[in-house]
Enzyme design. Structure first.
Site, PDB file in Angstrom:
ATOM      1  N   HIS A 103       0.838  -1.202   0.000  1.00 36.14           N
ATOM      2  CA  HIS A 103       0.000   0.000   0.000  1.00 36.14           C
ATOM      3  C   HIS A 103       0.867   1.244   0.000  1.00 36.14           C
ATOM      4  O   HIS A 103       2.019   1.219   0.439  1.00 36.14           O
ATOM      5  CB  HIS A 103      -0.955   0.016   1.196  1.00 36.14           C
ATOM      6  CG  HIS A 103      -0.258  -0.102   2.523  1.00 36.14           C
ATOM      7  ND1 HIS A 103       0.150  -1.306   3.030  1.00 36.14           N
ATOM      8  CD2 HIS A 103       0.109   0.825   3.423  1.00 36.14           C
ATOM      9  CE1 HIS A 103       0.736  -1.117   4.196  1.00 36.14           C
ATOM     10  NE2 HIS A 103       0.733   0.174   4.459  1.00 36.14           N
ATOM     11  N   HIS A 105       0.805   5.326   1.219  1.00 37.13           N
ATOM     12  CA  HIS A 105       0.167   6.356   2.042  1.00 37.13           C
ATOM     13  C   HIS A 105       0.202   7.680   1.270  1.00 37.13           C
ATOM     14  O   HIS A 105       1.248   8.025   0.693  1.00 37.13           O
ATOM     15  CB  HIS A 105       0.963   6.587   3.330  1.00 37.13           C
ATOM     16  CG  HIS A 105       1.077   5.396   4.225  1.00 37.13           C
ATOM     17  ND1 HIS A 105       0.369   5.276   5.394  1.00 37.13           N
ATOM     18  CD2 HIS A 105       1.842   4.264   4.143  1.00 37.13           C
ATOM     19  CE1 HIS A 105       0.685   4.133   6.001  1.00 37.13           C
ATOM     20  NE2 HIS A 105       1.580   3.500   5.259  1.00 37.13           N
TER      21      HIS A 105
HETATM   22  P1  AMP Z   1       2.177   0.449   7.239  1.00 40.27           P
HETATM   23  O1  AMP Z   1       2.837   0.583   8.575  1.00 40.27           O
HETATM   24  O2  AMP Z   1       2.838   1.190   6.135  1.00 40.27           O
HETATM   25  O3  AMP Z   1       1.960  -1.011   6.951  1.00 40.27           O
HETATM   26  O4  AMP Z   1       0.763   1.162   7.384  1.00 40.27           O
HETATM   27  C1  AMP Z   1      -0.403   0.519   7.764  1.00 40.27           C
HETATM   28  C2  AMP Z   1      -1.437   1.602   7.957  1.00 40.27           C
HETATM   29  O5  AMP Z   1      -2.691   1.001   7.995  1.00 40.27           O
HETATM   30  C3  AMP Z   1      -1.293   2.412   9.260  1.00 40.27           C
HETATM   31  O6  AMP Z   1      -1.156   3.782   8.932  1.00 40.27           O
HETATM   32  C4  AMP Z   1      -2.579   2.123  10.013  1.00 40.27           C
HETATM   33  O7  AMP Z   1      -3.061   3.262  10.683  1.00 40.27           O
HETATM   34  C5  AMP Z   1      -3.518   1.689   8.893  1.00 40.27           C
HETATM   35  N1  AMP Z   1      -4.579   0.754   9.239  1.00 40.27           N
HETATM   36  C6  AMP Z   1      -4.505  -0.332  10.026  1.00 40.27           C
HETATM   37  N2  AMP Z   1      -5.691  -0.977  10.045  1.00 40.27           N
HETATM   38  C7  AMP Z   1      -6.526  -0.287   9.227  1.00 40.27           C
HETATM   39  C8  AMP Z   1      -7.879  -0.440   8.821  1.00 40.27           C
HETATM   40  N3  AMP Z   1      -8.638  -1.441   9.271  1.00 40.27           N
HETATM   41  N4  AMP Z   1      -8.417   0.478   7.975  1.00 40.27           N
HETATM   42  C9  AMP Z   1      -7.663   1.505   7.523  1.00 40.27           C
HETATM   43  N5  AMP Z   1      -6.382   1.702   7.868  1.00 40.27           N
HETATM   44  C10 AMP Z   1      -5.815   0.825   8.707  1.00 40.27           C
END
Ligand code: AMP
Length: 140
Positions: A103, A105
């Site tokens: 993903h 951001h």
């Molecule tokens: P990463 O550390 O780059 O893997 O980012 C994962 C992101 O997913 C973090 O910014 C979390 O806040 C976000 N996140 C975790 N669970 C969910 C969810 N159910 N819906 C939307 N965002 C989420």
């Protein structure tokens, strides 16, 4: 490197098993709001093809995803009257990754304003919905 686990939370969102505040969807990706935004309007671009991160992703998917990242970044700057945009993509725990489905951001930024912490505080659903609506409107 560990292999892809299809029970990760983004895979469940992609399958519709867990809700999200959806902004945009096409054949390639789903875009929805980060539930723990590091700045209001923080969105996630999630390719539908399974991969842990950029290290095991199909280059064909990577080629298709960046134009969408750009589209969301431009809409985000407009929707949230941001001074700038941070685009992030983290790989493996040592790289700061916490959800192991590729993903990107897209985070609105403001001059002199630091980011809130990564995976910090859960935002109210009403705020996430309002921000999803703003971002959606800026895309049209
Ligand atoms: P990463 O550390 O780059 O893997 O980012 C994962 C992101 O997913 C973090 O910014 C979390 O806040 C976000 N996140 C975790 N669970 C969910 C969810 N159910 N819906 C939307 N965002 C989420």
């Amino acid at each position: 490197m560990a292999t892809y686990d299809s029970n990760n939370i983004f895979a469940k969102i992609l399958r519709g098993e867990i809700p999200c505040h959806k902004v945009y969807e096409d054949d390639i990706a789903l875009v929805f709001m980060d539930v723990m935004p590091q700045s209001p309007g923080h969105a996630l671009i999630v390719p539908k093809a399974p991969s842990r991160n950029v290290l095991d992703a199909d280059p064909a998917v990577l080629a298709k995803i960046l134009p969408l990242v750009q589209k969301i970044a431009i809409a985000s700057k407009k929707a949230f009257a941001a001074d700038g945009i941070t685009v992030w993509q983290l790989n493996e725990p040592a790289g700061g990754q916490t959800v192991f489905h590729l993903h990107y951001h897209v985070i609105p930024r403001y001059d002199g304003k630091p980011l809130q912490s990564h995976s910090g505080k859960m935002e109210d659903a009403a705020v996430l919905k309002a921000n999803a609506d703003k971002l959606k409107a800026a895309l049209t």
